[in-house]
Motif scaffolding. Structure first.
Motif, mmCIF file in Angstrom:
data_model
loop_
_atom_site.group_PDB
_atom_site.id
_atom_site.type_symbol
_atom_site.label_atom_id
_atom_site.label_comp_id
_atom_site.label_asym_id
_atom_site.label_seq_id
_atom_site.Cartn_x
_atom_site.Cartn_y
_atom_site.Cartn_z
ATOM 1 N N ILE A 224 -23.308 -43.767 6.373
ATOM 2 C CA ILE A 224 -24.501 -42.940 6.182
ATOM 3 C C ILE A 224 -25.523 -43.664 5.315
ATOM 4 O O ILE A 224 -26.720 -43.711 5.639
ATOM 5 N N ILE A 225 -25.069 -44.245 4.221
ATOM 6 C CA ILE A 225 -25.979 -44.950 3.316
ATOM 7 C C ILE A 225 -26.724 -46.076 4.032
ATOM 8 O O ILE A 225 -27.935 -46.256 3.846
ATOM 9 N N ASP A 226 -26.018 -46.823 4.868
ATOM 10 C CA ASP A 226 -26.663 -47.942 5.564
ATOM 11 C C ASP A 226 -27.679 -47.487 6.596
ATOM 12 O O ASP A 226 -28.590 -48.239 6.954
ATOM 13 N N VAL A 227 -27.557 -46.257 7.076
ATOM 14 C CA VAL A 227 -28.537 -45.716 8.022
ATOM 15 C C VAL A 227 -29.783 -45.212 7.291
ATOM 16 O O VAL A 227 -30.908 -45.399 7.760
ATOM 17 N N ILE A 228 -29.604 -44.590 6.131
ATOM 18 C CA ILE A 228 -30.733 -43.915 5.477
ATOM 19 C C ILE A 228 -31.389 -44.734 4.362
ATOM 20 O O ILE A 228 -32.421 -44.320 3.814
ATOM 21 N N LYS A 229 -30.851 -45.883 4.005
ATOM 22 C CA LYS A 229 -31.366 -46.676 2.881
ATOM 23 C C LYS A 229 -32.764 -47.250 3.168
ATOM 24 O O LYS A 229 -33.255 -47.216 4.289
ATOM 25 N N ASN A 230 -33.377 -47.737 2.092
ATOM 26 C CA ASN A 230 -34.628 -48.513 2.181
ATOM 27 C C ASN A 230 -35.814 -47.740 2.746
ATOM 28 O O ASN A 230 -36.472 -48.155 3.702
ATOM 29 N N GLY A 231 -36.105 -46.598 2.124
ATOM 30 C CA GLY A 231 -37.396 -45.956 2.402
ATOM 31 C C GLY A 231 -37.423 -44.847 3.413
ATOM 32 O O GLY A 231 -38.458 -44.623 4.046
ATOM 33 N N SER A 232 -36.334 -44.089 3.557
ATOM 34 C CA SER A 232 -36.372 -42.924 4.454
ATOM 35 C C SER A 232 -36.503 -41.646 3.626
ATOM 36 O O SER A 232 -36.357 -41.645 2.405
ATOM 37 N N CYS A 233 -36.782 -40.540 4.312
ATOM 38 C CA CYS A 233 -36.980 -39.244 3.664
ATOM 39 C C CYS A 233 -35.641 -38.526 3.481
ATOM 40 O O CYS A 233 -34.837 -38.427 4.410
ATOM 41 N N PHE A 234 -35.418 -38.017 2.266
ATOM 42 C CA PHE A 234 -34.225 -37.239 1.946
ATOM 43 C C PHE A 234 -34.704 -35.918 1.350
ATOM 44 O O PHE A 234 -35.402 -35.900 0.335
ATOM 45 N N PHE A 235 -34.338 -34.797 1.990
ATOM 46 C CA PHE A 235 -34.789 -33.478 1.550
ATOM 47 C C PHE A 235 -33.600 -32.626 1.133
ATOM 48 O O PHE A 235 -32.693 -32.375 1.922
ATOM 49 N N LEU A 236 -33.606 -32.181 -0.110
ATOM 50 C CA LEU A 236 -32.562 -31.299 -0.622
ATOM 51 C C LEU A 236 -33.163 -29.904 -0.745
ATOM 52 O O LEU A 236 -34.026 -29.647 -1.595
ATOM 53 N N TYR A 237 -32.688 -29.004 0.114
ATOM 54 C CA TYR A 237 -33.287 -27.661 0.237
ATOM 55 C C TYR A 237 -32.435 -26.574 -0.395
ATOM 56 O O TYR A 237 -31.204 -26.583 -0.324
ATOM 57 N N HIS A 238 -33.135 -25.595 -0.993
ATOM 58 C CA HIS A 238 -32.553 -24.321 -1.392
ATOM 59 C C HIS A 238 -33.713 -23.311 -1.448
ATOM 60 O O HIS A 238 -34.827 -23.675 -1.844
ATOM 61 N N PRO A 239 -33.472 -22.055 -1.052
ATOM 62 C CA PRO A 239 -34.568 -21.070 -1.042
ATOM 63 C C PRO A 239 -34.950 -20.541 -2.413
ATOM 64 O O PRO A 239 -35.181 -19.338 -2.592
ATOM 65 N N THR A 240 -35.004 -21.404 -3.399
ATOM 66 C CA THR A 240 -35.464 -21.030 -4.739
ATOM 67 C C THR A 240 -36.969 -20.787 -4.680
ATOM 68 O O THR A 240 -37.730 -21.687 -4.299
ATOM 69 N N GLN A 241 -37.397 -19.586 -5.039
ATOM 70 C CA GLN A 241 -38.802 -19.222 -4.866
ATOM 71 C C GLN A 241 -39.758 -20.108 -5.675
ATOM 72 O O GLN A 241 -40.834 -20.451 -5.214
ATOM 73 N N LYS A 242 -39.363 -20.447 -6.886
ATOM 74 C CA LYS A 242 -40.233 -21.308 -7.703
ATOM 75 C C LYS A 242 -40.532 -22.609 -6.978
ATOM 76 O O LYS A 242 -41.671 -23.098 -6.981
ATOM 77 N N TYR A 243 -39.499 -23.184 -6.366
ATOM 78 C CA TYR A 243 -39.717 -24.439 -5.637
ATOM 79 C C TYR A 243 -40.589 -24.209 -4.408
ATOM 80 O O TYR A 243 -41.560 -24.936 -4.173
ATOM 81 N N LEU A 244 -40.249 -23.215 -3.598
ATOM 82 C CA LEU A 244 -40.973 -22.985 -2.349
ATOM 83 C C LEU A 244 -42.448 -22.657 -2.596
ATOM 84 O O LEU A 244 -43.308 -23.011 -1.776
ATOM 85 N N LEU A 245 -42.752 -22.032 -3.706
ATOM 86 C CA LEU A 245 -44.125 -21.620 -3.992
ATOM 87 C C LEU A 245 -44.951 -22.688 -4.694
ATOM 88 O O LEU A 245 -46.187 -22.643 -4.657
ATOM 89 N N THR A 246 -44.272 -23.645 -5.348
ATOM 90 C CA THR A 246 -45.025 -24.610 -6.170
ATOM 91 C C THR A 246 -44.684 -26.073 -5.878
ATOM 92 O O THR A 246 -45.115 -26.953 -6.621
ATOM 93 N N SER A 247 -43.925 -26.342 -4.840
ATOM 94 C CA SER A 247 -43.552 -27.727 -4.522
ATOM 95 C C SER A 247 -44.799 -28.616 -4.383
ATOM 96 O O SER A 247 -45.693 -28.322 -3.576
ATOM 97 N N PRO A 248 -44.877 -29.699 -5.142
ATOM 98 C CA PRO A 248 -46.022 -30.622 -5.035
ATOM 99 C C PRO A 248 -46.170 -31.252 -3.648
ATOM 100 O O PRO A 248 -47.284 -31.585 -3.237
ATOM 101 N N ILE A 249 -45.050 -31.422 -2.939
ATOM 102 C CA ILE A 249 -45.125 -32.019 -1.612
ATOM 103 C C ILE A 249 -45.515 -30.974 -0.568
ATOM 104 O O ILE A 249 -46.425 -31.192 0.242
ATOM 105 N N LEU A 250 -44.874 -29.825 -0.594
ATOM 106 C CA LEU A 250 -45.182 -28.788 0.394
ATOM 107 C C LEU A 250 -46.572 -28.213 0.207
ATOM 108 O O LEU A 250 -47.197 -27.747 1.170
ATOM 109 N N HIS A 251 -47.076 -28.227 -1.031
ATOM 110 C CA HIS A 251 -48.380 -27.639 -1.306
ATOM 111 C C HIS A 251 -49.387 -28.654 -1.857
ATOM 112 O O HIS A 251 -50.431 -28.274 -2.371
ATOM 113 N N GLY A 252 -49.055 -29.934 -1.732
ATOM 114 C CA GLY A 252 -49.918 -30.983 -2.298
ATOM 115 C C GLY A 252 -51.219 -31.139 -1.533
ATOM 116 O O GLY A 252 -51.335 -30.723 -0.397
#
Length: 252
Positions: A224-252
């Motif tokens: 897995i590491i050899d497939v995703i290394k060197n500049g790919s997107c990794f997203f760690l999700y949880h429906p925490t409202q603070k994150y969903l409402l204020t994420s710098p990437i989702l709302h940037g």
């Protein structure tokens, strides 16, 4: 005398016929021009048709049967939203791969997805552990602070690999201030672990937990590491409202 008069009349009549023929021929030229114009319109219609076909083509979520694999459309759409934002920011070197860790699910489910967007293929679906202080079977608490031993939400860019205390590992750079931008200094990395196994699950009912790292089964961690290394997107999700409402990437 009559014959000599008729000759000019015949020539005059022939001349008039030639003139009329030329006027009749000119509209044909115009008609040809209109044909060219019609061809252009047909081309435009083709482009419109192709566009309509593309709109009706099943999207990546459907093509990959992600619903059947347990990943919700909402989580996938959020992941793609952030992925596209990272591309616009020119932060991704490897644009073909996206990794999604869905921490809304319990640790006894295969909640990590490695997706090849270019080939429309799920490369891996794997178990993944969360931080020790984030929760037991479910992760419910997250932190960006040192020594919190909690997972950090949001979008990361994978960096380089190294071999350390946890074996072959992959460094992560957090892209969201206040949520995961301390991940690199906290040494939040992707690595394999003996507590991320089916056997551990059978014995305990949940996976072992890390110091905040998204730990993987040792047997497949290097692949897995050899497939995703060197500049790919990794997203760690949880429906925490603070994150969903204020994420710098989702709302940037």
């Amino acid at each position: 005398m009559l014959r000599s008069v008729r000759l000019p009349i015949v020539f005059l009549f022939a001349f008039l016929i030639l003139i009329n023929f030329s006027f009749v021929y000119k509209p044909k030229v115009v008609a040809n021009k209109s044909i060219v114009h019609t061809a252009y319109n047909d081309s435009a219609s083709s482009k419109k048709f192709i566009s309509e076909v593309k709109e009706e083509t099943p999207d990546t979520y459907i093509l990959l049967d992600l619903e059947d694999k347990g990943l919700s459309k909402n989580v996938f759409d959020l992941a793609m939203q952030g992925y596209n934002r990272l591309i616009k920011k020119r932060l991704l070197r490897n644009k073909n791969i996206i990794t999604i860790a869905d921490f809304s699910k319990p640790s006894n489910q295969k909640r990590l997805y490695v997706i090849d967007l270019k080939r429309n293929k799920v490369m891996f679906q794997s178990l993944v552990a969360h931080g020790h202080n984030s929760g037991l079977d479910y992760a419910t608490s997250f932190s960006n602070e040192n020594d919190s031993h909690k997972s950090s939400l949001g979008f990361y860019v994978t960096v380089n690999t190294y071999t350390g205390d946890c074996g072959y590992a992959l460094k992560l750079k957090g892209c969201e201030k206040g949520f995961n931008d301390h991940a690199y200094e906290r040494a939040i990395v992707v690595h394999g672990s003996e507590y991320v196994t089916d056997q551990f699950l059978k014995s305990n009912g949940f996976l072992g937990r890390s110091f905040g790292c998204p730990a993987l089964p040792e047997k497949i961690s290097k692949k897995i590491i050899d497939v995703i290394k060197n500049g790919s997107c990794f997203f760690l999700y949880h429906p925490t409202q603070k994150y969903l409402l204020t994420s710098p990437i989702l709302h940037g």
